[in-house]
Design a protein around this motif. Structure first.
Motif, PDB file in Angstrom:
ATOM      1  N   GLU A   2       0.839  -1.191   0.000  1.00  0.00           N
ATOM      2  CA  GLU A   2       0.000   0.000   0.000  1.00  0.00           C
ATOM      3  C   GLU A   2       0.875   1.242   0.000  1.00  0.00           C
ATOM      4  OE1 GLU A   2      -2.753  -0.184   3.190  1.00  0.00           O
ATOM      5  OE2 GLU A   2      -3.884  -1.863   2.341  1.00  0.00           O
ATOM      6  N   ILE A   3       0.825   1.985  -1.099  1.00  0.00           N
ATOM      7  CA  ILE A   3       1.689   3.154  -1.260  1.00  0.00           C
ATOM      8  C   ILE A   3       1.167   4.364  -0.504  1.00  0.00           C
ATOM      9  CG2 ILE A   3       2.476   4.862  -2.943  1.00  0.00           C
ATOM     10  CD1 ILE A   3       4.153   2.402  -3.004  1.00  0.00           C
ATOM     11  N   ASP A   4      -0.136   4.618  -0.584  1.00  0.00           N
ATOM     12  CA  ASP A   4      -0.672   5.839   0.031  1.00  0.00           C
ATOM     13  C   ASP A   4      -0.432   5.917   1.535  1.00  0.00           C
ATOM     14  OD1 ASP A   4      -1.434   6.867  -2.370  1.00  0.00           O
ATOM     15  OD2 ASP A   4      -3.549   6.296  -2.211  1.00  0.00           O
ATOM     16  N   PRO A   5      -0.647   4.845   2.311  1.00  0.00           N
ATOM     17  CA  PRO A   5      -0.321   4.935   3.738  1.00  0.00           C
ATOM     18  C   PRO A   5       1.157   5.240   3.987  1.00  0.00           C
ATOM     19  CG  PRO A   5      -1.761   3.061   3.337  1.00  0.00           C
ATOM     20  CD  PRO A   5      -1.343   3.588   1.989  1.00  0.00           C
ATOM     21  N   ALA A  31       6.466  10.418  -9.874  1.00  0.00           N
ATOM     22  CA  ALA A  31       5.046  10.166  -9.625  1.00  0.00           C
ATOM     23  C   ALA A  31       4.759  10.079  -8.126  1.00  0.00           C
ATOM     24  CB  ALA A  31       4.618   8.875 -10.319  1.00  0.00           C
ATOM     25  N   LEU A  32       5.647   9.436  -7.379  1.00  0.00           N
ATOM     26  CA  LEU A  32       5.482   9.356  -5.929  1.00  0.00           C
ATOM     27  C   LEU A  32       5.527  10.749  -5.306  1.00  0.00           C
ATOM     28  CD1 LEU A  32       7.798   6.301  -5.203  1.00  0.00           C
ATOM     29  CD2 LEU A  32       5.319   6.356  -4.858  1.00  0.00           C
ATOM     30  N   ALA A  33       6.459  11.564  -5.787  1.00  0.00           N
ATOM     31  CA  ALA A  33       6.596  12.917  -5.243  1.00  0.00           C
ATOM     32  C   ALA A  33       5.356  13.753  -5.534  1.00  0.00           C
ATOM     33  CB  ALA A  33       7.840  13.585  -5.827  1.00  0.00           C
ATOM     34  N   ASP A 371      -1.784   7.338  -9.478  1.00  0.00           N
ATOM     35  CA  ASP A 371      -3.074   6.706  -9.214  1.00  0.00           C
ATOM     36  C   ASP A 371      -2.944   5.185  -9.208  1.00  0.00           C
ATOM     37  OD1 ASP A 371      -4.287   9.166  -9.037  1.00  0.00           O
ATOM     38  OD2 ASP A 371      -5.098   9.135 -11.084  1.00  0.00           O
ATOM     39  N   ARG A 372      -2.162   4.659 -10.139  1.00  0.00           N
ATOM     40  CA  ARG A 372      -1.992   3.201 -10.216  1.00  0.00           C
ATOM     41  C   ARG A 372      -1.133   2.695  -9.066  1.00  0.00           C
ATOM     42  NH1 ARG A 372      -4.862   5.793 -13.931  1.00  0.00           N
ATOM     43  NH2 ARG A 372      -6.160   4.271 -15.004  1.00  0.00           N
ATOM     44  N   LEU A 373      -0.157   3.491  -8.640  1.00  0.00           N
ATOM     45  CA  LEU A 373       0.653   3.110  -7.481  1.00  0.00           C
ATOM     46  C   LEU A 373      -0.203   3.070  -6.219  1.00  0.00           C
ATOM     47  CD1 LEU A 373       3.877   5.212  -8.174  1.00  0.00           C
ATOM     48  CD2 LEU A 373       3.798   2.729  -7.900  1.00  0.00           C
ATOM     49  N   GLY A 374      -1.142   4.000  -6.127  1.00  0.00           N
ATOM     50  CA  GLY A 374      -1.987   4.059  -4.940  1.00  0.00           C
ATOM     51  C   GLY A 374      -3.181   3.136  -4.983  1.00  0.00           C
ATOM     52  N   GLN A 375      -3.399   2.466  -6.096  1.00  0.00           N
ATOM     53  CA  GLN A 375      -4.569   1.610  -6.264  1.00  0.00           C
ATOM     54  C   GLN A 375      -4.346   0.284  -5.560  1.00  0.00           C
ATOM     55  OE1 GLN A 375      -6.187   1.455 -10.238  1.00  0.00           O
ATOM     56  NE2 GLN A 375      -6.647  -0.710 -10.020  1.00  0.00           N
ATOM     57  N   THR A 376      -5.173  -0.023  -4.579  1.00  0.00           N
ATOM     58  CA  THR A 376      -5.005  -1.266  -3.819  1.00  0.00           C
ATOM     59  C   THR A 376      -6.278  -2.093  -3.760  1.00  0.00           C
ATOM     60  OG1 THR A 376      -5.586  -0.101  -1.773  1.00  0.00           O
ATOM     61  CG2 THR A 376      -3.253  -0.237  -2.341  1.00  0.00           C
ATOM     62  N   ASP A 377      -7.289  -1.717  -4.550  1.00  0.00           N
ATOM     63  CA  ASP A 377      -8.578  -2.405  -4.446  1.00  0.00           C
ATOM     64  C   ASP A 377      -8.695  -3.588  -5.392  1.00  0.00           C
ATOM     65  OD1 ASP A 377      -8.743  -1.138  -6.843  1.00  0.00           O
ATOM     66  OD2 ASP A 377     -10.521   0.067  -6.376  1.00  0.00           O
ATOM     67  N   GLY A 378      -7.608  -3.838  -6.167  1.00  0.00           N
ATOM     68  CA  GLY A 378      -7.630  -4.975  -7.073  1.00  0.00           C
ATOM     69  C   GLY A 378      -8.358  -4.730  -8.360  1.00  0.00           C
TER      70      GLY A 378
END
Length: 384
Positions: A2-5, A31-33, A371-378
């Protein structure tokens, strides 16, 4: 993973992106920055890769050794973004200017050997990267520092920089060169004659090999730098400890290819050896298909049936089926390659980023990656 946390956690102060060349590491760091800044953090991204892609994608005409504000960032959440590129020589100059009196600093900066050393001595870039990271952290102006490291295995050379620089500064060659300056004057000549009779022979031989002028430049440089050598090692060790601290997170970036994942495995193992905090693996440019239910074998079989027809539409459909078959083979290869990595490193968290249909060249593209890095819902992305 999980990137966002990770990005939102105020305890995360440094994110280091490392990986082999050509896997989208610079784009991932940017993108992370962008994502962290638009989620409310004050971020600076430091690139050590000489490529100009980072500046171009952020709408900046150039990057240099000074953090520059990035225009176009959504600041509604209270965040900001700055970007910079490591200038190895300028960083070295700043160290000299900060830790030597003006006269000694000028003597060092004007020394021909120093100018060569600061511009291209092996390991200088990695050491200066650590210095710059330490400077940014000490200033306390940013909530988060994102570091984009050099490509290939040199991405982790900065972990060795303090030891290699220390070995150089403590080495016999440097001690020999420093001896005349430390001895000095009549007393020095007496010491030379009594206890260091072989020194003149050594320096004479070095003079023949290196040239008298170069040897004199080196001796002058070493004498001027003598009082700073301890500071170099102290600051490098402090930054090394900073990289090991809980507030730092390493992200290994790779593509779903054999060589890239082999390099990723090396990074994972090296970070574990150095007790560096690994957050996980970013698997970039993963290919997907909205028709994955149609296997390569069935697509080829259908194409062969259509190719037996003489109609233009059937021929076109057969061509599309063969393209799909090749895509499915690629997906299979990528899955098998990743499975081998996971089998060896089952505890490394992974986030996958699907391949984009075009290169990232602006903030919108960086946001899409974020957005794709933060996407964790599958959910199945639709980028390829």
């Amino acid at each position: 993973m999980e990137i966002d946390p990770l990005l939102d956690d105020p305890g995360t102060r440094i994110v280091v992106c490392c990986g082999s060349g050509g896997v989208g590491k610079t784009t991932t760091a940017a993108a992370l920055a962008v994502r962290a800044a638009e989620r409310g953090r004050r971020v600076v991204v430091l690139t050590i890769d000489p490529a100009r892609r980072l500046a171009q994608s952020m709408g900046l005409t150039e990057l240099d050794n000074v953090p520059r504000p990035v225009p176009g960032i959504d600041t509604s959440a209270g965040g900001e973004l700055f970007a910079m590129m490591l200038d190895m020589k300028r960083t070295f100059d700043e160290i000299v200017e900060a830790h030597a009196d003006p006269a000694r600093a000028r003597a060092i900066l004007d020394n021909p050997f120093y100018q060569s050393l600061s511009a291209g001595f092996a390991g200088t870039q990695e050491y200066m990267a650590m210095e710059k990271l330490g400077q940014l952290s000490a200033r306390g102006e940013w909530d988060l520092i994102v570091v984009d490291t050099p490509p290939s295995r040199s991405a982790l050379d900065f972990l060795d920089a303090p030891q290699r620089l220390g070995s150089f500064l403590d080495g016999r060659f440097i001690r020999v060169l420093m001896a005349p300056a430390k001895a000095g004057g009549r007393a020095g000549r007496k010491v030379m004659s009594l206890g260091m009779a072989g020194l003149s022979l050594v320096t004479g031989t070095l003079g023949k090999v290196l040239g008298t002028a170069l040897l004199r430049d080196v001796q002058t440089f070493v004498a001027a730098m003598d009082t700073m050598f301890g500071g170099f090692r102290t600051r490098a060790d402090a930054t090394y400890q900073l990289l090991q601290a809980p507030g730092t997170a390493f992200l290994v970036v790779a593509a779903p290819e054999r060589d890239a994942l082999r390099e990723a495995a090396y990074f994972v193992e090296r970070l574990a050896t150095e007790r560096m905090p690994l957050a996980g693996l970013v698997l970039n440019r993963v290919h997907t298909s909205d028709a994955a239910h149609l296997s390569a074998e069935r697509a080829v079989a259908a194409a062969e049936v259509l190719e037996a027809s003489d109609t233009e539409d059937d021929a076109r459909a057969a061509g599309l089926l063969r393209v799909h078959a090749e895509r499915m083979r690629q997906l299979t290869r990528e899955a098998r390659t990743m499975a081998r990595f996971t089998a060896v490193h089952p505890r490394v968290p992974v986030v996958e980023v699907p391949a984009l249909s075009e290169d990232v060249h602006d903030l919108a593209g960086l946001r899409a990656i974020g957005d794709r890095l933060g996407q964790t819902d599958g959910a199945e992305p639709s980028l390829s």
